[in-house]
Design a protein around this motif. Structure first.
Motif, PDB file in Angstrom:
ATOM      1  N   LEU A 259       0.852  -1.185   0.000  1.00  0.00           N
ATOM      2  CA  LEU A 259       0.000   0.000   0.000  1.00  0.00           C
ATOM      3  C   LEU A 259       0.888   1.235   0.000  1.00  0.00           C
ATOM      4  CD1 LEU A 259      -2.998   0.985   0.276  1.00  0.00           C
ATOM      5  CD2 LEU A 259      -2.561   1.122   2.745  1.00  0.00           C
ATOM      6  N   PHE A 260       0.573   2.203  -0.870  1.00  0.00           N
ATOM      7  CA  PHE A 260       1.385   3.409  -1.009  1.00  0.00           C
ATOM      8  C   PHE A 260       0.525   4.643  -0.778  1.00  0.00           C
ATOM      9  CE2 PHE A 260       3.016   0.134  -3.843  1.00  0.00           C
ATOM     10  CZ  PHE A 260       4.356   0.088  -3.496  1.00  0.00           C
ATOM     11  N   TRP A 261       1.089   5.602  -0.065  1.00  0.00           N
ATOM     12  CA  TRP A 261       0.470   6.903   0.069  1.00  0.00           C
ATOM     13  C   TRP A 261       1.534   7.973  -0.123  1.00  0.00           C
ATOM     14  CZ3 TRP A 261       1.142   3.332   3.908  1.00  0.00           C
ATOM     15  CH2 TRP A 261       1.977   3.667   4.981  1.00  0.00           C
ATOM     16  N   LYS A 262       1.155   9.216  -0.022  1.00  0.00           N
ATOM     17  CA  LYS A 262       2.048  10.301  -0.410  1.00  0.00           C
ATOM     18  C   LYS A 262       3.332  10.326   0.399  1.00  0.00           C
ATOM     19  CE  LYS A 262       2.114  15.301  -1.208  1.00  0.00           C
ATOM     20  NZ  LYS A 262       1.337  16.574  -1.125  1.00  0.00           N
ATOM     21  N   THR A 263       3.287   9.932   1.668  1.00  0.00           N
ATOM     22  CA  THR A 263       4.470  10.053   2.528  1.00  0.00           C
ATOM     23  C   THR A 263       4.989   8.713   3.036  1.00  0.00           C
ATOM     24  OG1 THR A 263       3.036  10.392   4.462  1.00  0.00           O
ATOM     25  CG2 THR A 263       3.832  12.367   3.290  1.00  0.00           C
ATOM     26  N   GLY A 264       4.637   7.593   2.383  1.00  0.00           N
ATOM     27  CA  GLY A 264       5.169   6.328   2.842  1.00  0.00           C
ATOM     28  C   GLY A 264       4.541   5.123   2.179  1.00  0.00           C
ATOM     29  N   HIS A 265       4.837   3.958   2.738  1.00  0.00           N
ATOM     30  CA  HIS A 265       4.277   2.720   2.203  1.00  0.00           C
ATOM     31  C   HIS A 265       4.293   1.647   3.296  1.00  0.00           C
ATOM     32  CE1 HIS A 265       8.022   0.428   2.088  1.00  0.00           C
ATOM     33  NE2 HIS A 265       7.385  -0.584   1.523  1.00  0.00           N
ATOM     34  N   ALA A 266       3.522   0.586   3.077  1.00  0.00           N
ATOM     35  CA  ALA A 266       3.512  -0.571   3.964  1.00  0.00           C
ATOM     36  C   ALA A 266       3.373  -1.820   3.110  1.00  0.00           C
ATOM     37  CB  ALA A 266       2.360  -0.480   4.972  1.00  0.00           C
ATOM     38  N   ALA A 289       6.656  -8.114   7.466  1.00  0.00           N
ATOM     39  CA  ALA A 289       5.956  -6.839   7.294  1.00  0.00           C
ATOM     40  C   ALA A 289       6.939  -5.687   7.443  1.00  0.00           C
ATOM     41  CB  ALA A 289       4.832  -6.703   8.315  1.00  0.00           C
ATOM     42  N   ARG A 290       6.682  -4.605   6.708  1.00  0.00           N
ATOM     43  CA  ARG A 290       7.508  -3.413   6.810  1.00  0.00           C
ATOM     44  C   ARG A 290       6.665  -2.187   6.487  1.00  0.00           C
ATOM     45  NH1 ARG A 290      11.337  -0.595   2.778  1.00  0.00           N
ATOM     46  NH2 ARG A 290      12.594   0.770   4.112  1.00  0.00           N
ATOM     47  N   ALA A 291       6.990  -1.071   7.133  1.00  0.00           N
ATOM     48  CA  ALA A 291       6.364   0.212   6.821  1.00  0.00           C
ATOM     49  C   ALA A 291       7.400   1.308   6.970  1.00  0.00           C
ATOM     50  CB  ALA A 291       5.184   0.474   7.748  1.00  0.00           C
ATOM     51  N   HIS A 292       7.290   2.329   6.109  1.00  0.00           N
ATOM     52  CA  HIS A 292       8.152   3.501   6.275  1.00  0.00           C
ATOM     53  C   HIS A 292       7.305   4.756   6.118  1.00  0.00           C
ATOM     54  CE1 HIS A 292       8.343   4.822   2.025  1.00  0.00           C
ATOM     55  NE2 HIS A 292       8.962   5.889   2.500  1.00  0.00           N
ATOM     56  N   TRP A 293       7.793   5.843   6.718  1.00  0.00           N
ATOM     57  CA  TRP A 293       7.057   7.103   6.739  1.00  0.00           C
ATOM     58  C   TRP A 293       8.045   8.242   6.572  1.00  0.00           C
ATOM     59  CZ3 TRP A 293       5.826  10.063  11.746  1.00  0.00           C
ATOM     60  CH2 TRP A 293       5.025  11.187  11.465  1.00  0.00           C
ATOM     61  N   LEU A 406       9.415   3.646  -2.021  1.00  0.00           N
ATOM     62  CA  LEU A 406       9.775   2.359  -1.443  1.00  0.00           C
ATOM     63  C   LEU A 406      10.593   2.475  -0.165  1.00  0.00           C
ATOM     64  CD1 LEU A 406      10.743   0.447  -4.708  1.00  0.00           C
ATOM     65  CD2 LEU A 406       8.566   0.369  -3.470  1.00  0.00           C
ATOM     66  N   GLY A 407      11.071   3.675   0.169  1.00  0.00           N
ATOM     67  CA  GLY A 407      11.898   3.825   1.351  1.00  0.00           C
ATOM     68  C   GLY A 407      13.218   3.103   1.236  1.00  0.00           C
ATOM     69  N   SER A 408      13.891   3.268   0.119  1.00  0.00           N
ATOM     70  CA  SER A 408      15.172   2.606  -0.127  1.00  0.00           C
ATOM     71  C   SER A 408      15.964   3.464  -1.105  1.00  0.00           C
ATOM     72  CB  SER A 408      14.961   1.200  -0.692  1.00  0.00           C
ATOM     73  OG  SER A 408      14.267   1.261  -1.931  1.00  0.00           O
ATOM     74  N   PHE A 409      17.190   3.026  -1.414  1.00  0.00           N
ATOM     75  CA  PHE A 409      17.985   3.707  -2.423  1.00  0.00           C
ATOM     76  C   PHE A 409      17.712   3.097  -3.796  1.00  0.00           C
ATOM     77  CE2 PHE A 409      21.611   5.519   0.362  1.00  0.00           C
ATOM     78  CZ  PHE A 409      21.014   6.771   0.334  1.00  0.00           C
ATOM     79  N   GLY A 410      17.807   3.950  -4.828  1.00  0.00           N
ATOM     80  CA  GLY A 410      17.676   3.507  -6.204  1.00  0.00           C
ATOM     81  C   GLY A 410      18.832   4.051  -7.026  1.00  0.00           C
ATOM     82  N   GLN A 411      18.620   4.143  -8.331  1.00  0.00           N
ATOM     83  CA  GLN A 411      19.642   4.702  -9.205  1.00  0.00           C
ATOM     84  C   GLN A 411      19.619   6.229  -9.118  1.00  0.00           C
ATOM     85  OE1 GLN A 411      21.904   2.815 -10.994  1.00  0.00           O
ATOM     86  NE2 GLN A 411      20.986   1.217  -9.731  1.00  0.00           N
ATOM     87  N   PRO A 412      20.793   6.892  -9.095  1.00  0.00           N
ATOM     88  CA  PRO A 412      20.824   8.338  -8.947  1.00  0.00           C
ATOM     89  C   PRO A 412      20.418   9.056 -10.232  1.00  0.00           C
ATOM     90  CG  PRO A 412      23.027   7.522  -9.330  1.00  0.00           C
ATOM     91  CD  PRO A 412      22.146   6.313  -9.226  1.00  0.00           C
TER      92      PRO A 412
END
Length: 496
Positions: A259-266, A289-293, A406-412
């Motif tokens: 689930l995704f919203w403007k300021t995070g995901h779970a 389970a994981r969530a970030h904000w 996704l609350g992670s690093f990607g390609q710059p």
């Protein structure tokens, strides 16, 4: 087709030329040759026009009477249909074109069909004319070299090379909802299926959407544990990612709704074993389970807060809990923090937290985690503890490649790639990490401090170097007791 007609014309000219009745002089012959050459050129031009008409209007030519006078005049030749003699194994429109013609033909065909192509990270993305279908090849090449020195054990002082990843795959979608991805890895002389899933995505309401993926799935666990191997700021993930994880590792077959919203995901993940796991009995079961904000999020600043946890029930055939965890480089097999042999596991439970963010070109991230491995009989749980603190600074002013979805690093996103005449993106990094297996009598401990530099030539090509000071104290294995030293590692990476 052209030669018989031209031959007849030459014969007619020879018969009709009075100069041939007498012995011609050199000047007469030269004049005759010039006249005949001019006539041949004129006839050839007319025949070319005639054949062009035949190619574009075969029905009209087919209706032309198939009669040829014995000595055709040039005007008559333009009205005569050439005999249907095929001198090549292909119809004219099927003759394989040359390289340049082939490229032009394909380009025109693609344009006519409406297929569009856009070039992103090194490879094209194809879109069908109606916008329903998309397709993109993908892959990564990570080549490492590593040298360790300073250990009191000569067996640890080695120089090694290896392919951290050598992947090929594809991804695509049908319509706005259905998508898929598949990748296989060929590194370390093995063929290994990694990501392989199908998915469905949709929007629930304004600013809220979801997706559901099913197949062989990569863990959504921790900040660097959820970051791909081609996007980590260091050559290897932190010990939180490599030690506080399910026994099955980073992948498992199952289902993952997100689930995704403007300021995070779970996300919630239910999986069994890896795709190449033991098929002789029941799978282990993992619930994760994981969530970030992002409580702060704008164009130049992000604050990241994350929590995650998992519970794993091990099958009877997967009771081995032995761990040998990387501490100073992936390709030095002697340089590990070990638990010693550990059998009789029935399950594991792990959890962790993430806190960090960035301001402009500077980022920092702290992670910590703990894992309890349940043992059969009356033995107490085996507890693993790990934590890390990492940071980086882009000297060229580029923003850290943080993915807020996704609350992670990607390609710059490199502001000035070297292929456009710029310097690329240059990043300095530093990290401290600590790992403790000492709740076991045979368990070791270790820590490492790393400084590094990353040079991103563009958004998908980079060169990395890490200098690591490590310290270990193992209680089992070939390298027992306190030990420390240095490892220098480098990588050339291309992601497409």
């Amino acid at each position: 087709m052209k030669l018989p007609l031209i031959g007849c014309a030459i014969g007619a000219l020879v018969i009709a030329t009075p100069a041939l009745a007498q012995t011609p002089s050199q000047d007469d012959l030269a004049a005759l040759v010039r006249a005949q050459a001019a006539e041949i050129a004129a006839l050839k031009a007319r025949l070319d026009r005639l054949e062009g008409t035949a190619a574009t209007a075969p029905a009209t030519i087919a209706a032309t009477p198939q009669t040829t006078p014995a000595t055709p005049a040039p005007e008559r030749l333009a009205q005569v249909t050439p005999p249907p003699v095929i001198t090549q194994p292909f119809a004219p429109q099927l003759v394989p074109p040359g390289p340049a013609e082939r490229d032009i033909t394909r380009a025109r065909s693609a344009e006519a069909s409406g297929v569009t192509t856009e070039w992103g990270a090194g490879l094209p993305v194809f879109h069908s004319a109606d916008g329903i279908y998309t397709f993109k090849p993908r892959g990564r090449i990570l080549t490492d070299v590593s040298s360790t020195m300073g250990s009191r054990y000569n067996g640890r002082n080695t120089t090694t090379t290896g392919m951290r990843a050598l992947r090929l795959g594809l991804e695509g979608g049908v319509g706005n909802h259905f998508f898929y991805q598949f990748e296989s890895d060929f590194s370390e002389n093995e063929v290994d299926i990694v990501t392989a899933f199908i998915g469905w995505r949709n929007r629930i309401g304004k600013g809220i959407d979801y997706d559901v993926r099913a197949g062989h799935l990569f863990n959504d666990r921790g900040f660097e544990g959820s970051t791909g191997s081609d996007s980590t700021p260091f050559l290897e993930r932190t010990v939180v990612s490599t030690a506080i994880l399910p026994q099955r590792g980073f992948y498992g077959i199952g289902i993952m709704p997100r689930l995704f919203w403007k300021t995070g995901h779970a996300s919630l993940t239910v999986t069994g074993d890896r795709v190449d796991g033991n098929q002789g009995g029941n799978d282990s079961r993992t619930l994760l389970a994981r969530a970030h904000w992002n409580p702060i999020k704008d164009d130049r600043r992000v604050l990241h807060v994350g929590l995650w946890g998992f519970d794993e029930g091990l099958s009877a055939t997967a009771g081995t809990l032995t761990r040998n965890t990387v501490i100073g480089g992936r390709f030095n097999g002697a340089l590990r923090v070990s638990t010693g042999a550990l059998l009789g596991g029935t399950g594991t439970t792990g959890y962790g937290a993430e806190l960090g963010g960035y301001v402009g070109p500077v980022w920092v991230m702290g992670e910590a985690g703990e894992r309890h491995a349940r043992l059969d009989g009356s033995r107490p749980d085996f507890v693993s503890k790990a934590w890390s603190l990492s940071g980086g600074w882009f000297l060229t002013g580029d923003l850290p490649p943080y993915n807020p979805r996704l609350g992670s690093f990607g390609q710059p996103r490199v502001l000035k790639p070297i292929f456009d005449g710029g310097p690329g993106a240059i990043e300095l990094t530093a990290r401290y990490e600590n790992l403790d297996y000492s709740s076991l009598l045979t368990g070791g401990r270790g820590w490492a401090a790393t400084v590094g530099a990353n040079w991103y030539l563009n958004s998908f090509t980079r060169i990395q170097i890490n200098a690591i000071h490590w310290d270990t104290d193992n209680r089992a294995g070939a390298y027992i007791g306190p030990d420390n030293g240095e490892t220098v590692s480098a990588r050339v990476a291309v992601t497409f």
